[in-house]
Design an enzyme around this catalytic site. Structure first.
Site, PDB file in Angstrom:
ATOM      1  N   ASP A   7       0.878  -1.166   0.000  1.00  7.36           N
ATOM      2  CA  ASP A   7       0.000   0.000   0.000  1.00  7.36           C
ATOM      3  C   ASP A   7       0.916   1.216   0.000  1.00  7.36           C
ATOM      4  O   ASP A   7       1.405   1.637   1.046  1.00  7.36           O
ATOM      5  CB  ASP A   7      -0.895  -0.004   1.242  1.00  7.36           C
ATOM      6  CG  ASP A   7      -1.830   1.188   1.277  1.00  7.36           C
ATOM      7  OD1 ASP A   7      -2.187   1.713   0.207  1.00  7.36           O
ATOM      8  OD2 ASP A   7      -2.199   1.611   2.392  1.00  7.36           O
ATOM      9  N   GLU A  67      -1.168  -1.439  -4.816  1.00  4.55           N
ATOM     10  CA  GLU A  67      -2.357  -0.638  -5.094  1.00  4.55           C
ATOM     11  C   GLU A  67      -2.069   0.363  -6.212  1.00  4.55           C
ATOM     12  O   GLU A  67      -0.995   0.961  -6.253  1.00  4.55           O
ATOM     13  CB  GLU A  67      -2.795   0.107  -3.826  1.00  4.55           C
ATOM     14  CG  GLU A  67      -4.138   0.791  -3.991  1.00  4.55           C
ATOM     15  CD  GLU A  67      -4.623   1.392  -2.682  1.00  4.55           C
ATOM     16  OE1 GLU A  67      -5.530   0.808  -2.081  1.00  4.55           O
ATOM     17  OE2 GLU A  67      -4.082   2.430  -2.282  1.00  4.55           O
ATOM     18  N   ASP A 139      -2.048   1.163   7.134  1.00  2.00           N
ATOM     19  CA  ASP A 139      -1.323   0.912   5.880  1.00  2.00           C
ATOM     20  C   ASP A 139      -0.902  -0.550   5.754  1.00  2.00           C
ATOM     21  O   ASP A 139      -0.989  -1.139   4.680  1.00  2.00           O
ATOM     22  CB  ASP A 139      -0.098   1.821   5.786  1.00  2.00           C
ATOM     23  CG  ASP A 139      -0.466   3.284   5.810  1.00  2.00           C
ATOM     24  OD1 ASP A 139      -1.177   3.719   4.896  1.00  2.00           O
ATOM     25  OD2 ASP A 139      -0.063   3.984   6.754  1.00  2.00           O
TER      26      ASP A 139
END
Length: 164
Positions: A7, A67, A139
């Protein structure tokens, strides 16, 4: 198969490593790589890259999920996120890892069942799927969700390939 999920963020990048054996998932490790907000951008990117290289060296994943960049109203923030992703993608490529990118809605749908899920729902499902994963921040939980998404996609691809 060992999977790392990322992430990305310039200030904090979450990472999560899982093992996937068919439909069975198990938690290996997760954490965060933080850069100093007062440091110049190039130094912050080096911090992220060095941190990821250390994680890759320790856990030796077979593949990665990351991501995708989402465009928000602040163009400067989007640009900085893109630069952080670029540094991370470079490290993954240097390590010779195949990388797949996932939109946030795709991750939510894969983990919770709906693309409109709240962050809390995603984190609750990650805790259910990977009960040994104790919270290390939002996160890191998001990174584990990305790794789970990648594991589900890879399992589906294998089943389709076997059926063909």
């Amino acid at each position: 198969m060992i999977i790392i999920g990322l992430d990305p963020g310039l200030g904090t990048t979450g990472w999560g490593v899982i093992a996937a054996n068919g439909n069975r998932l198990s938690h290996i490790a997760h954490g965060q790589i933080r850069s100093d907000a007062r440091a110049p951008l190039p130094e912050r990117l080096v911090t992220l890259a060095d941190g990821l290289r250390a994680v890759l060296a320790e856990h030796r994943p077979d593949c990665a999920g990351i991501e995708e960049v989402f465009v928000n109203s602040n163009a400067q923030s989007t640009l900085k996120l893109g630069q952080a992703r670029g540094a991370l993608l470079l490290c993954l490529a240097e390590a010779g890892l195949p990388v797949d990118e996932y939109a946030p809605r795709h991750v939510k749908k894969a983990v919770v069942g709906t693309g409109g899920a709240e962050k809390g729902q995603v984190h609750a499902m990650v805790a259910t799927l990977l009960p040994r994963a104790k919270s290390a921040g939002s996160d890191a939980a998001d990174a584990l969700a990305i790794a789970v998404t990648h594991a589900h996609r890879a399992a589906t691809a294998r089943r389709i390939g076997a059926a063909a």
